[in-house]
Design an enzyme around this catalytic site. Sequence first.
Site, PDB file in Angstrom:
ATOM      1  N   ARG A 155      46.310  31.706  49.376  1.00  0.00           N
ATOM      2  CA  ARG A 155      47.356  31.411  48.671  1.00  0.00           C
ATOM      3  C   ARG A 155      47.469  32.747  48.578  1.00  0.00           C
ATOM      4  O   ARG A 155      48.496  33.433  48.118  1.00  0.00           O
ATOM      5  CB  ARG A 155      47.390  30.565  47.613  1.00  0.00           C
ATOM      6  CG  ARG A 155      46.949  29.676  47.475  1.00  0.00           C
ATOM      7  CD  ARG A 155      47.528  29.508  46.140  1.00  0.00           C
ATOM      8  NE  ARG A 155      47.329  27.846  45.549  1.00  0.00           N
ATOM      9  CZ  ARG A 155      45.834  27.346  45.497  1.00  0.00           C
ATOM     10  NH1 ARG A 155      44.638  28.029  44.927  1.00  0.00           N
ATOM     11  NH2 ARG A 155      46.116  25.863  45.448  1.00  0.00           N
ATOM     12  N   LYS A 177      59.247  39.344  56.927  1.00  0.00           N
ATOM     13  CA  LYS A 177      59.436  37.789  56.675  1.00  0.00           C
ATOM     14  C   LYS A 177      58.949  36.928  58.197  1.00  0.00           C
ATOM     15  O   LYS A 177      58.344  37.898  59.276  1.00  0.00           O
ATOM     16  CB  LYS A 177      61.434  37.679  57.534  1.00  0.00           C
ATOM     17  CG  LYS A 177      62.090  37.993  56.668  1.00  0.00           C
ATOM     18  CD  LYS A 177      63.817  37.173  58.060  1.00  0.00           C
ATOM     19  CE  LYS A 177      64.929  37.300  57.022  1.00  0.00           C
ATOM     20  NZ  LYS A 177      66.177  36.901  57.748  1.00  0.00           N
ATOM     21  N   GLU A 225      68.535  45.371  69.942  1.00  0.00           N
ATOM     22  CA  GLU A 225      68.343  45.643  68.663  1.00  0.00           C
ATOM     23  C   GLU A 225      68.720  46.750  68.506  1.00  0.00           C
ATOM     24  O   GLU A 225      69.709  46.819  67.574  1.00  0.00           O
ATOM     25  CB  GLU A 225      66.764  44.764  68.235  1.00  0.00           C
ATOM     26  CG  GLU A 225      66.737  43.616  68.151  1.00  0.00           C
ATOM     27  CD  GLU A 225      67.341  42.641  67.307  1.00  0.00           C
ATOM     28  OE1 GLU A 225      68.410  43.198  65.852  1.00  0.00           O
ATOM     29  OE2 GLU A 225      67.950  41.774  67.629  1.00  0.00           O
ATOM     30  N   LYS A 245      67.507  49.018  58.977  1.00  0.00           N
ATOM     31  CA  LYS A 245      66.505  48.338  58.270  1.00  0.00           C
ATOM     32  C   LYS A 245      65.551  48.078  56.938  1.00  0.00           C
ATOM     33  O   LYS A 245      66.145  47.612  55.529  1.00  0.00           O
ATOM     34  CB  LYS A 245      65.314  47.856  59.287  1.00  0.00           C
ATOM     35  CG  LYS A 245      65.383  46.110  58.702  1.00  0.00           C
ATOM     36  CD  LYS A 245      64.198  45.513  59.804  1.00  0.00           C
ATOM     37  CE  LYS A 245      64.066  43.684  58.864  1.00  0.00           C
ATOM     38  NZ  LYS A 245      63.938  43.018  60.123  1.00  0.00           N
ATOM     39  N   GLU A 260      66.527  38.421  51.235  1.00  0.00           N
ATOM     40  CA  GLU A 260      68.267  37.539  51.851  1.00  0.00           C
ATOM     41  C   GLU A 260      68.524  36.765  50.777  1.00  0.00           C
ATOM     42  O   GLU A 260      69.432  35.494  51.538  1.00  0.00           O
ATOM     43  CB  GLU A 260      67.934  36.902  53.625  1.00  0.00           C
ATOM     44  CG  GLU A 260      69.567  36.981  54.196  1.00  0.00           C
ATOM     45  CD  GLU A 260      68.927  36.520  55.358  1.00  0.00           C
ATOM     46  OE1 GLU A 260      67.857  37.133  56.517  1.00  0.00           O
ATOM     47  OE2 GLU A 260      69.988  35.943  55.937  1.00  0.00           O
ATOM     48  N   ARG A 267      71.073  41.346  53.214  1.00  0.00           N
ATOM     49  CA  ARG A 267      70.166  41.729  54.509  1.00  0.00           C
ATOM     50  C   ARG A 267      70.285  40.670  55.015  1.00  0.00           C
ATOM     51  O   ARG A 267      70.456  41.146  56.561  1.00  0.00           O
ATOM     52  CB  ARG A 267      69.341  40.913  53.801  1.00  0.00           C
ATOM     53  CG  ARG A 267      67.706  40.998  55.336  1.00  0.00           C
ATOM     54  CD  ARG A 267      66.531  40.731  54.377  1.00  0.00           C
ATOM     55  NE  ARG A 267      65.755  41.023  55.901  1.00  0.00           N
ATOM     56  CZ  ARG A 267      63.941  41.045  55.161  1.00  0.00           C
ATOM     57  NH1 ARG A 267      63.737  40.812  54.171  1.00  0.00           N
ATOM     58  NH2 ARG A 267      63.479  41.026  56.072  1.00  0.00           N
ATOM     59  N   ASN A 301      71.705  40.043  61.418  1.00  0.00           N
ATOM     60  CA  ASN A 301      71.748  39.338  62.008  1.00  0.00           C
ATOM     61  C   ASN A 301      73.242  39.638  62.896  1.00  0.00           C
ATOM     62  O   ASN A 301      73.661  38.726  63.104  1.00  0.00           O
ATOM     63  CB  ASN A 301      72.355  37.907  61.508  1.00  0.00           C
ATOM     64  CG  ASN A 301      70.827  37.915  61.064  1.00  0.00           C
ATOM     65  OD1 ASN A 301      69.635  37.248  61.864  1.00  0.00           O
ATOM     66  ND2 ASN A 301      70.766  37.722  59.699  1.00  0.00           N
ATOM     67  N   HIS A 312      74.503  37.863  65.839  1.00  0.00           N
ATOM     68  CA  HIS A 312      72.899  37.184  65.963  1.00  0.00           C
ATOM     69  C   HIS A 312      74.044  35.677  66.435  1.00  0.00           C
ATOM     70  O   HIS A 312      72.668  34.552  66.451  1.00  0.00           O
ATOM     71  CB  HIS A 312      71.166  36.864  65.270  1.00  0.00           C
ATOM     72  CG  HIS A 312      70.808  38.382  65.339  1.00  0.00           C
ATOM     73  ND1 HIS A 312      71.649  39.346  65.455  1.00  0.00           N
ATOM     74  CD2 HIS A 312      70.099  38.173  66.118  1.00  0.00           C
ATOM     75  CE1 HIS A 312      69.928  40.402  65.959  1.00  0.00           C
ATOM     76  NE2 HIS A 312      69.092  39.803  66.056  1.00  0.00           N
ATOM     77  N   HIS A 364      71.906  33.510  69.210  1.00  0.00           N
ATOM     78  CA  HIS A 364      70.979  32.171  69.039  1.00  0.00           C
ATOM     79  C   HIS A 364      72.143  31.338  69.669  1.00  0.00           C
ATOM     80  O   HIS A 364      70.642  30.419  70.212  1.00  0.00           O
ATOM     81  CB  HIS A 364      70.865  31.967  67.493  1.00  0.00           C
ATOM     82  CG  HIS A 364      69.993  33.527  66.578  1.00  0.00           C
ATOM     83  ND1 HIS A 364      69.967  33.770  65.452  1.00  0.00           N
ATOM     84  CD2 HIS A 364      69.603  34.043  67.114  1.00  0.00           C
ATOM     85  CE1 HIS A 364      69.423  34.083  64.658  1.00  0.00           C
ATOM     86  NE2 HIS A 364      68.527  34.624  65.975  1.00  0.00           N
ATOM     87  N   HIS A 372      66.470  37.605  74.735  1.00  0.00           N
ATOM     88  CA  HIS A 372      66.938  37.852  73.282  1.00  0.00           C
ATOM     89  C   HIS A 372      67.765  39.151  73.063  1.00  0.00           C
ATOM     90  O   HIS A 372      68.836  39.510  72.820  1.00  0.00           O
ATOM     91  CB  HIS A 372      65.531  38.376  71.859  1.00  0.00           C
ATOM     92  CG  HIS A 372      66.601  38.576  70.670  1.00  0.00           C
ATOM     93  ND1 HIS A 372      67.094  37.370  70.056  1.00  0.00           N
ATOM     94  CD2 HIS A 372      66.608  39.158  69.683  1.00  0.00           C
ATOM     95  CE1 HIS A 372      67.647  37.533  68.624  1.00  0.00           C
ATOM     96  NE2 HIS A 372      66.859  39.058  68.948  1.00  0.00           N
TER      97      HIS A 372
HETATM   98  N1  GLY Z   1      65.713  40.193  61.618  1.00  0.00           N
HETATM   99  C1  GLY Z   1      66.145  39.650  60.378  1.00  0.00           C
HETATM  100  C2  GLY Z   1      66.045  40.215  59.148  1.00  0.00           C
HETATM  101  O1  GLY Z   1      64.517  40.583  59.272  1.00  0.00           O
HETATM  102  O2  GLY Z   1      66.193  40.179  58.134  1.00  0.00           O
END
Ligand code: GLY
Length: 348
Positions: A122, A144, A186, A217, A227, A231, A235, A238, A242, A254
Amino acid sequence: MSAYIQLDNAICVPVELAERSYRVWIGPEVRHRLADVIPADVARVAVVTQSAVAAAGITVDPGVEHRVFIVDDGEQVKTLSRVEQLCSEFAQWGLTRKDAVVAVGGGAVTDLAGFVAAVYHRGVRVVYVSTTLLGQIDASVGGKTGVNLPEGKNLVGAFWQPLAVLCDTEALGTLSAAEMRSGLGEIAKYHFIGGSRADGLEDLSLAERIARCVQIKAEVVAADERESGRRAILNYGHTLAHALEAHGGYNLRHGEAVAIGLVYAAEVAKKMGRISAERVQEHRNVVSGYDLPCSLPPNADVKALLRLFSKDKKATEGVTFVLDGSNGVEPVTGLAPDMLLEVLEAIR
Ligand code: GLY
């Protein structure tokens, strides 16, 4: 660079998340600071890395008892079966919740090992040693984690913040030109989402540029860790990227896909009267300044790309795009498919 702490040839960027706050260290050989960022109560460390990273001489010493777990190279390692396998290997070794995981590699390793750390017992503590440009300015920062399903990328995951991130710029010397290009796409994105922070990005050294992108960031993540709104601006570029990647037939890295996606998003914003032709040209200049493509591949199936837009993970209300405008970059919902198709045709 005022908010940076500069210490012994490394730049430190704080990520302010109350009790989950941490620091991102950027510089040559910062991986050798690993033992300093491992908390004193950690007895054992599971180091998760890829054979290509170890073969390139990018190894670490956490300063406590540790065992190295090698996973396959590339994005295909991000599977639930690999999560289960690593958890079993940790359990057989006897890793406990008081111990820690250290991921050494690019975004695939930090996403996988971060997710394993989030769910094993956990949740165990995790540190990232990020070795690719793309990983350093994106995947390793913001918490993330996750793996892919056959149905799509990153569909299973968790928010799990690391204890610290070490972005070793020496490791970038081991990357192929294609891998560097992936990160540059990026970086191009940050020129447009950082407000005044992004001013002069092009004049910075690579380490400073990485630090500035991490700082941009970190500010976005600090404002919206999970998000629920802002946040999503990370993207930018993107949705088309994507779709190009999901289509799979274009052999784009990418960063190349993001580069085309940035130009496309700018053209869509112009079409909607949100930005001027000069601002679109700024996008094109930044993207081509990184020697990245501004146009779709000539064989692009624009109707297939349009269909893929609505499958984007961020698409909660029809087709959503992050678009530039007078308020800066922001998510915009309900875009007209005909207009999107027309602009796709225009950037071939
Ligand atoms: N890669 C986008 C984020 O970390 O929210």
